[in-house]
Design a protein around this motif. Structure first.
Motif, mmCIF file in Angstrom:
data_model
loop_
_atom_site.group_PDB
_atom_site.id
_atom_site.type_symbol
_atom_site.label_atom_id
_atom_site.label_comp_id
_atom_site.label_asym_id
_atom_site.label_seq_id
_atom_site.Cartn_x
_atom_site.Cartn_y
_atom_site.Cartn_z
ATOM 1 N N MET B 310 16.342 14.055 79.108
ATOM 2 C CA MET B 310 17.605 14.596 79.727
ATOM 3 C C MET B 310 18.058 13.625 80.094
ATOM 4 N N THR B 311 19.687 13.844 80.745
ATOM 5 C CA THR B 311 20.552 12.710 81.788
ATOM 6 C C THR B 311 20.533 13.706 83.175
ATOM 7 N N PRO B 312 20.934 13.127 83.925
ATOM 8 C CA PRO B 312 20.763 13.534 85.131
ATOM 9 C C PRO B 312 21.985 14.590 84.894
ATOM 10 N N THR B 313 23.446 14.674 84.823
ATOM 11 C CA THR B 313 24.596 14.795 84.155
ATOM 12 C C THR B 313 23.825 16.568 83.989
ATOM 13 N N VAL B 314 23.252 16.238 82.322
ATOM 14 C CA VAL B 314 22.921 17.398 81.601
ATOM 15 C C VAL B 314 22.407 18.774 82.606
ATOM 16 N N ALA B 315 20.661 17.625 83.226
ATOM 17 C CA ALA B 315 19.982 18.699 84.364
ATOM 18 C C ALA B 315 20.902 19.102 85.144
ATOM 19 N N ALA B 316 21.273 18.152 85.930
ATOM 20 C CA ALA B 316 22.245 18.805 86.716
ATOM 21 C C ALA B 316 22.907 20.157 86.499
ATOM 22 N N MET B 319 20.377 23.027 86.031
ATOM 23 C CA MET B 319 19.940 24.006 87.427
ATOM 24 C C MET B 319 21.211 24.610 87.871
#
Lengths: 326, 326
Positions: B310-316, B319
């Motif tokens: 996942m990209t940090p953005t999608v994961a964030a 969350m």
């Protein structure tokens, strides 16, 4: 043009598509944000290209633009494609310490194999960071071999750049006396390579002395596991006379190759991804406080607290209850 | 004993009740937290007493304990009651730079009019800050005239102390040479009064020189609206010989009186209340990420991001959705 078409054009090397995509990731409009996320996901599915991401920090006056131009032209001469991005949180206010126009890198900006993009205009470093990070991903997908990310080192911007780079390079000018310049210890500890620029003409001797000083200072730092023998390293270059640039690139490549072989390269990217994930979650949580109703409630509670009608603790609890969190 | 009874005893000057209440605010148990909040609310309803809150910073070796003891004894001699609190975020780890026992202020700790409390044992500065702030409120309700809040100046602890003090005092030792000690500019800018200690015996001349240097440096700083003519000020004291302590107190009182008359005193407290409200909301929002299910989810997503799934953005975003926020 839908997201998938835009992604295809970027992968095919269409520079206008790339520029358009970067404009998309720089936008703060919600629909643009959604498209940007979709675009990056689409690109991740289409390509697994990796560029060498070089973070470059240097205060005004060290010859950063001249260096990037000369270094970029040298890389082009080796058949490599080069993208130049910038992280400059001051750009929204003053027009920025890093010039937005392309006049400062005239030769490079005319080259087909080069792509130059000024810092996004955001006064908030977190915003600049995310947009630049996404622009790096776009440039990688577009097939650039090297992505240079420059910063002037205002506040935390060096940390931001180091956290999105495979190697971090510090560009310095020869020191006046025989002492180290006021480089913050934290910055020294981030540097993989120190380049003392302006090693030409009258300044040459001074550059050599400065290089030796920094080489000595680097030896005093604790050895990091991600460094091969001899790194971090300090060398002299002359951007003006295009001298030492191949050597600088050789050093960078040697470092990158070693880190790839030993797993440190991937480990660093993985660590950076974790870092940005964490940052994004935190920033988004705090950003809740800045929007419409929450902002109004924060202001009203702050007023009550300032008047002594409530304690900070009780007011904070009320705010958190109203957010439905905690 | 219920909260209301405890509050009554504190207001009546019962020192054991005060000590018990401070233990309550220092606890992180949820039921203790609720009682602590209720207690402080009850005290706010019962009394509107205000102490002079003096923040005191000084690195180890400047004679901070000796100063607090001598200064405290002098205040007692004037019929004033004195509480001494500490902010030392390192206390949880190493036993702290500020000693927790009372042996270092032997005379003062034996006095009825004095109350000494070491720093709460919390490794997190935010936790130390809230607990000390609440302890200050308790000491005020208990009728102390002066609350001294000391810090060794580790990391941000000086800012924390300045943000809960009416006046901020910097204690220094005479400098070795004729140069200023390495006092950070930010600390200088927070100081209302600089006391150069150890102006006695062999060090007297050096102390006078140091005082003159700092007086000169303070004049170079931009004038702040909350300062009367002549402030911020640097003077010499000798805690050992109990010399200059009355003068120091006279200066502090003059400053406090002026600020009361001009509204700056109340404005500062109001601003501090806003600051702590804001800090508490932010810390609580971020603390959500550290608890059970959220922590596990953060870890799992960080893993996915590190693996490149996942990209940090999608994961964030995922969350934040799971938190029900943003």
């Amino acid at each position: 043009m839908d997201t998938d078409q835009l992604a295809d054009r970027i992968v095919a090397g269409d520079r206008r598509a790339l520029a358009r995509a970067i404009t998309l990731v720089e936008s703060s409009r919600a629909d643009h944000r959604d498209q940007a996320v979709a675009l990056i996901e689409a690109l991740r599915a289409k390509t697994a290209r990796q560029a060498v991401r070089i973070g470059l920090s240097g205060t005004p006056g060290v010859g950063k633009s001249t260096f990037i131009e000369s270094f970029g032209m040298m890389l082009l001469g080796q058949g490599l494609r080069v993208a130049v991005l910038a992280v400059d949180p001051s750009s929204a206010r003053s027009g920025g310490s890093i010039l937005g126009d392309k006049t400062r890198m005239e030769r490079l900006s005319r080259e087909q194999g080069a792509f130059i993009r000024p810092s996004p205009s955001q006064s908030h470093l977190g915003g600049v960071a995310r947009r630049t990070r996404e622009a790096v991903a776009l440039c990688e997908a577009a097939g650039f071999d090297v992505v240079l990310i420059e910063t002037v080192g205002v506040g935390q911007s060096e940390t931001v750049v180091a956290e999105m780079s495979d190697i971090f390079v510090l560009l310095l000018a020869p020191a006046g006396g025989d002492e180290l310049q006021g480089v913050k210890r934290g910055i020294m500890e981030m540097a993989d390579l120190i380049l003392v620029n302006k090693a030409d003409g009258d300044l040459k001797a001074s550059a050599v002395r400065t290089q030796a000083d920094y080489a000595g200072a680097l030896r005093l730092l604790r050895k990091r596991p991600q460094d091969p023998e001899g790194f971090p390293k300090a060398i002299c270059v002359s951007a003006l006379q295009e001298d030492g640039l191949e050597r600088a690139w050789d050093e960078m490549r040697a470092l990158v190759d070693w880190r790839r072989d030993t797993g440190h390269f991937d480990a660093r990217r993985a660590g950076q991804a974790r870092y940005w994930f964490d940052q994004e979650v935190r920033q988004a949580l705090l950003a809740q406080l800045e929007t419409g109703a929450a902002r109004a409630r924060m202001d009203a509670l702050a007023e009550a607290v300032a008047d002594g009608r409530m304690t900070p603790t009780v007011a904070a609890q009320e705010m958190l209850d109203s957010l439905g969190g905690a």
